[in-house]
Design a protein around this motif. Structure first.
Motif, PDB file in Angstrom:
ATOM      1  N   VAL A   1       0.808  -1.220   0.000  1.00 59.50           N
ATOM      2  CA  VAL A   1       0.000   0.000   0.000  1.00 59.50           C
ATOM      3  C   VAL A   1       0.844   1.275   0.000  1.00 59.50           C
ATOM      4  O   VAL A   1       0.308   2.370   0.059  1.00 59.50           O
ATOM      5  N   GLY A   2       2.160   1.142  -0.059  1.00 59.62           N
ATOM      6  CA  GLY A   2       3.026   2.297  -0.210  1.00 59.62           C
ATOM      7  C   GLY A   2       3.428   3.004   1.073  1.00 59.62           C
ATOM      8  O   GLY A   2       3.862   4.149   1.039  1.00 59.62           O
TER       9      GLY A   2
ATOM     10  N   ALA B   1      -4.663   6.926   6.342  1.00 60.11           N
ATOM     11  CA  ALA B   1      -4.310   8.197   6.978  1.00 60.11           C
ATOM     12  C   ALA B   1      -2.814   8.245   7.297  1.00 60.11           C
ATOM     13  O   ALA B   1      -2.182   9.292   7.155  1.00 60.11           O
ATOM     14  N   ILE B   2      -2.250   7.120   7.712  1.00 60.90           N
ATOM     15  CA  ILE B   2      -0.812   7.062   8.003  1.00 60.90           C
ATOM     16  C   ILE B   2      -0.023   7.326   6.726  1.00 60.90           C
ATOM     17  O   ILE B   2       0.940   8.101   6.718  1.00 60.90           O
ATOM     18  N   ARG B   3      -0.437   6.715   5.634  1.00 61.39           N
ATOM     19  CA  ARG B   3       0.243   6.926   4.358  1.00 61.39           C
ATOM     20  C   ARG B   3       0.174   8.400   3.956  1.00 61.39           C
ATOM     21  O   ARG B   3       1.158   8.980   3.501  1.00 61.39           O
TER      22      ARG B   3
ATOM     23  N   PHE C   1       2.697  10.426   5.886  1.00 60.94           N
ATOM     24  CA  PHE C   1       4.046  10.252   5.344  1.00 60.94           C
ATOM     25  C   PHE C   1       4.201  11.006   4.030  1.00 60.94           C
ATOM     26  O   PHE C   1       5.220  11.634   3.781  1.00 60.94           O
ATOM     27  N   MET C   2       3.179  10.944   3.182  1.00 65.20           N
ATOM     28  CA  MET C   2       3.257  11.587   1.872  1.00 65.20           C
ATOM     29  C   MET C   2       3.297  13.106   2.001  1.00 65.20           C
ATOM     30  O   MET C   2       3.920  13.791   1.196  1.00 65.20           O
TER      31      MET C   2
ATOM     32  N   THR D   1       5.969  13.492   8.978  1.00 63.78           N
ATOM     33  CA  THR D   1       6.836  12.709   9.846  1.00 63.78           C
ATOM     34  C   THR D   1       8.239  12.748   9.285  1.00 63.78           C
ATOM     35  O   THR D   1       8.438  12.971   8.101  1.00 63.78           O
ATOM     36  N   ASN D   2       9.201  12.526  10.157  1.00 64.05           N
ATOM     37  CA  ASN D   2      10.569  12.462   9.675  1.00 64.05           C
ATOM     38  C   ASN D   2      10.984  10.999   9.587  1.00 64.05           C
ATOM     39  O   ASN D   2      10.301  10.115  10.080  1.00 64.05           O
TER      40      ASN D   2
END
Length: 86
Positions: A30-31, A69-71, A74-75, A79-80
């Protein structure tokens, strides 16, 4: 001279991060994550930084964030790469 980083195959990386191999494979699909390196034989390898990121994905998901939502976090660069939220 810089020391070569240790790379882990998918099973070992999953174990170190506390997730199943299937979960890690899904994160890749899912990337949410990319392997640190792909060997000439096609094995996906992960470094310590990737293991930290996998742990972060698991913590966020366990706390109620859907993977989509996490992806997106990140996109959007929220987040670092050290695995923590700013």
């Amino acid at each position: 001279m810089a020391e070569k980083q240790r790379l882990f195959p998918i099973g070992e990386a999953a174990k170190k991060a506390g997730v199943s191999c299937q979960s890690l494979q899904y994160y890749l699909m899912v990337g949410l994550l990319e392997p640190t390196e792909v060997s000439s034989t096609g094995r996906r390898m992960f470094d310590t930084k990737a293991v930290v990121r996998i742990r972060l994905i698991k913590r966020l998901n366990d706390s109620g964030y859907p993977l989509r939502a996490i992806r997106e976090l990140f996109m959007e660069g929220r987040t670092n790469w050290k695995g923590s939220l700013p």
